[in-house]
Design a protein around this motif. Structure first.
Motif, PDB file in Angstrom:
ATOM      1  N   ALA A  99       0.833  -1.207   0.000  1.00  0.00           N
ATOM      2  CA  ALA A  99       0.000   0.000   0.000  1.00  0.00           C
ATOM      3  C   ALA A  99       0.867   1.256   0.000  1.00  0.00           C
ATOM      4  O   ALA A  99       0.584   2.224  -0.721  1.00  0.00           O
ATOM      5  N   ALA A 100       1.937   1.268   0.804  1.00  0.00           N
ATOM      6  CA  ALA A 100       2.833   2.428   0.842  1.00  0.00           C
ATOM      7  C   ALA A 100       3.505   2.634  -0.514  1.00  0.00           C
ATOM      8  O   ALA A 100       3.608   3.769  -0.999  1.00  0.00           O
ATOM      9  N   LEU A 101       3.941   1.557  -1.143  1.00  0.00           N
ATOM     10  CA  LEU A 101       4.565   1.679  -2.470  1.00  0.00           C
ATOM     11  C   LEU A 101       3.566   2.181  -3.505  1.00  0.00           C
ATOM     12  O   LEU A 101       3.909   3.019  -4.351  1.00  0.00           O
ATOM     13  N   ALA A 102       2.329   1.714  -3.444  1.00  0.00           N
ATOM     14  CA  ALA A 102       1.297   2.182  -4.376  1.00  0.00           C
ATOM     15  C   ALA A 102       1.023   3.669  -4.159  1.00  0.00           C
ATOM     16  O   ALA A 102       0.893   4.437  -5.118  1.00  0.00           O
ATOM     17  N   HIS A 103       0.957   4.091  -2.896  1.00  0.00           N
ATOM     18  CA  HIS A 103       0.728   5.509  -2.590  1.00  0.00           C
ATOM     19  C   HIS A 103       1.892   6.352  -3.108  1.00  0.00           C
ATOM     20  O   HIS A 103       1.696   7.429  -3.681  1.00  0.00           O
ATOM     21  N   HIS A 104       3.103   5.854  -2.909  1.00  0.00           N
ATOM     22  CA  HIS A 104       4.282   6.555  -3.409  1.00  0.00           C
ATOM     23  C   HIS A 104       4.220   6.722  -4.932  1.00  0.00           C
ATOM     24  O   HIS A 104       4.483   7.808  -5.452  1.00  0.00           O
ATOM     25  N   ARG A 105       3.850   5.653  -5.631  1.00  0.00           N
ATOM     26  CA  ARG A 105       3.760   5.722  -7.103  1.00  0.00           C
ATOM     27  C   ARG A 105       2.697   6.731  -7.550  1.00  0.00           C
ATOM     28  O   ARG A 105       2.897   7.452  -8.527  1.00  0.00           O
ATOM     29  N   LEU A 106       1.581   6.786  -6.841  1.00  0.00           N
ATOM     30  CA  LEU A 106       0.493   7.693  -7.217  1.00  0.00           C
ATOM     31  C   LEU A 106       0.741   9.144  -6.826  1.00  0.00           C
ATOM     32  O   LEU A 106       0.417  10.059  -7.584  1.00  0.00           O
ATOM     33  N   PHE A 107       1.287   9.359  -5.634  1.00  0.00           N
ATOM     34  CA  PHE A 107       1.351  10.712  -5.078  1.00  0.00           C
ATOM     35  C   PHE A 107       2.762  11.231  -4.823  1.00  0.00           C
ATOM     36  O   PHE A 107       2.920  12.382  -4.417  1.00  0.00           O
ATOM     37  N   GLY A 108       3.774  10.374  -4.986  1.00  0.00           N
ATOM     38  CA  GLY A 108       5.137  10.808  -4.715  1.00  0.00           C
ATOM     39  C   GLY A 108       5.462  10.894  -3.233  1.00  0.00           C
ATOM     40  O   GLY A 108       6.472  11.473  -2.853  1.00  0.00           O
ATOM     41  N   SER A 109       4.616  10.354  -2.396  1.00  0.00           N
ATOM     42  CA  SER A 109       4.827  10.397  -0.953  1.00  0.00           C
ATOM     43  C   SER A 109       5.993   9.495  -0.563  1.00  0.00           C
ATOM     44  O   SER A 109       6.368   8.592  -1.285  1.00  0.00           O
ATOM     45  N   GLY A 110       6.538   9.779   0.581  1.00  0.00           N
ATOM     46  CA  GLY A 110       7.610   8.936   1.096  1.00  0.00           C
ATOM     47  C   GLY A 110       8.702   9.777   1.720  1.00  0.00           C
ATOM     48  O   GLY A 110       8.676  11.002   1.614  1.00  0.00           O
ATOM     49  N   PRO A 111       9.615   9.113   2.359  1.00  0.00           N
ATOM     50  CA  PRO A 111       9.675   7.670   2.565  1.00  0.00           C
ATOM     51  C   PRO A 111       8.632   7.212   3.592  1.00  0.00           C
ATOM     52  O   PRO A 111       8.044   8.032   4.292  1.00  0.00           O
ATOM     53  N   PHE A 112       8.428   5.908   3.669  1.00  0.00           N
ATOM     54  CA  PHE A 112       7.512   5.315   4.627  1.00  0.00           C
ATOM     55  C   PHE A 112       8.303   4.507   5.645  1.00  0.00           C
ATOM     56  O   PHE A 112       9.135   3.681   5.278  1.00  0.00           O
ATOM     57  N   PHE A 113       8.026   4.763   6.906  1.00  0.00           N
ATOM     58  CA  PHE A 113       8.661   4.051   7.999  1.00  0.00           C
ATOM     59  C   PHE A 113       7.729   2.920   8.404  1.00  0.00           C
ATOM     60  O   PHE A 113       6.568   3.156   8.740  1.00  0.00           O
ATOM     61  N   VAL A 114       8.241   1.678   8.360  1.00  0.00           N
ATOM     62  CA  VAL A 114       7.410   0.488   8.550  1.00  0.00           C
ATOM     63  C   VAL A 114       7.735  -0.184   9.881  1.00  0.00           C
ATOM     64  O   VAL A 114       8.882  -0.569  10.134  1.00  0.00           O
ATOM     65  N   ALA A 115       6.716  -0.298  10.727  1.00  0.00           N
ATOM     66  CA  ALA A 115       6.830  -0.982  12.016  1.00  0.00           C
ATOM     67  C   ALA A 115       6.008  -2.265  11.939  1.00  0.00           C
ATOM     68  O   ALA A 115       4.808  -2.215  11.661  1.00  0.00           O
ATOM     69  N   ASP A 116       6.667  -3.379  12.176  1.00  0.00           N
ATOM     70  CA  ASP A 116       6.002  -4.677  12.133  1.00  0.00           C
ATOM     71  C   ASP A 116       5.589  -5.128  13.521  1.00  0.00           C
ATOM     72  O   ASP A 116       6.315  -4.924  14.498  1.00  0.00           O
ATOM     73  N   ARG A 117       4.402  -5.724  13.584  1.00  0.00           N
ATOM     74  CA  ARG A 117       3.900  -6.365  14.799  1.00  0.00           C
ATOM     75  C   ARG A 117       4.094  -5.453  16.012  1.00  0.00           C
ATOM     76  O   ARG A 117       4.791  -5.799  16.970  1.00  0.00           O
ATOM     77  N   ILE A 118       3.462  -4.306  15.969  1.00  0.00           N
ATOM     78  CA  ILE A 118       3.600  -3.290  17.002  1.00  0.00           C
ATOM     79  C   ILE A 118       3.111  -3.837  18.344  1.00  0.00           C
ATOM     80  O   ILE A 118       1.992  -4.350  18.447  1.00  0.00           O
ATOM     81  N   ALA A 119       3.972  -3.698  19.341  1.00  0.00           N
ATOM     82  CA  ALA A 119       3.660  -4.214  20.681  1.00  0.00           C
ATOM     83  C   ALA A 119       2.779  -3.227  21.439  1.00  0.00           C
ATOM     84  O   ALA A 119       2.992  -2.020  21.374  1.00  0.00           O
ATOM     85  N   LEU A 120       1.799  -3.742  22.128  1.00  0.00           N
ATOM     86  CA  LEU A 120       0.932  -2.934  22.977  1.00  0.00           C
ATOM     87  C   LEU A 120       0.987  -3.475  24.395  1.00  0.00           C
ATOM     88  O   LEU A 120       1.110  -4.681  24.608  1.00  0.00           O
TER      89      LEU A 120
END
Length: 180
Positions: free
Chosen positions: A24-45
């Motif tokens: 989704a972040a890559l698709a948004h970047h391709r469409l809107f030029g947004s970025g970079p995207f910081f990706v957090a996996d399995r966020i602890a709560l």
């Protein structure tokens, strides 16, 4: 003069539920030029309560800047009820806009104000460092949830880091790993 209360707040973030935050972040970047995207996996709560029941809420997110607002892509990594699945039931194959985020002085007081206006608390979660975020179920009124959190130094610093990374970005890796 607009009415006082929790609905008269600027949007700080637009967030989309999706099956894969990286795609989704890559698709948004391709469409809107947004970025970079910081990706957090399995966020602890530290804790999470959905519709009055304590439940695990394991999710991953990608955070980037879209003009003046942060954009988040979020996926749920383990099955079960959540504010995400309230709008996009597991197995439905549906995804899209899930919430907008606003800063409030007091998360619990703002959640009570939303509930008084017919938008009940869907979920309240606490990060290990104590940051509280909550989803007011504004879907009947707005078609999406509204995320509430207080603008702590750590949170506003995170928002600033994302915005500065976008302003200073010279290209390169669109996806950057992030530990929360």
């Amino acid at each position: 003069m607009p009415p006082a209360g929790p609905f008269n707040l600027p949007i700080r973030q637009v967030a989309y539920f999706c099956p894969d935050v990286r795609a989704a972040a890559l698709a948004h970047h391709r469409l809107f030029g947004s970025g970079p995207f910081f990706v957090a996996d399995r966020i602890a709560l530290a804790a999470s309560v959905h519709r009055g029941v304590e439940r695990p809420f394991v999710h991953s997110s990608a955070y980037g800047q879209w003009g003046e607002v942060m954009v988040e892509f979020v996926q749920q990594d383990e099955p079960g009820p959540s504010a995400l699945h309230d709008l996009y039931p597991a197995g439905s194959g549906r995804w899209g806009l899930h919430h907008v985020a606003v800063f409030v002085d007091d998360v619990d007081a703002a959640a009570a104000q939303f509930a008084d206006r017919g938008c009940p608390l869907a979920q309240r979660s606490v990060m290990p460092g104590g940051l509280v975020f909550a989803f007011a179920d504004t879907s009947a009124a707005l078609g999406h949830m509204t995320e509430l959190y207080a603008p702590t130094r750590a949170l506003t610093g995170f928002y600033r880091m994302i915005a500065e990374a976008a302003r200073n970005w010279q290209g390169g890796d669109v996806l950057i790993p992030l530990s929360l």
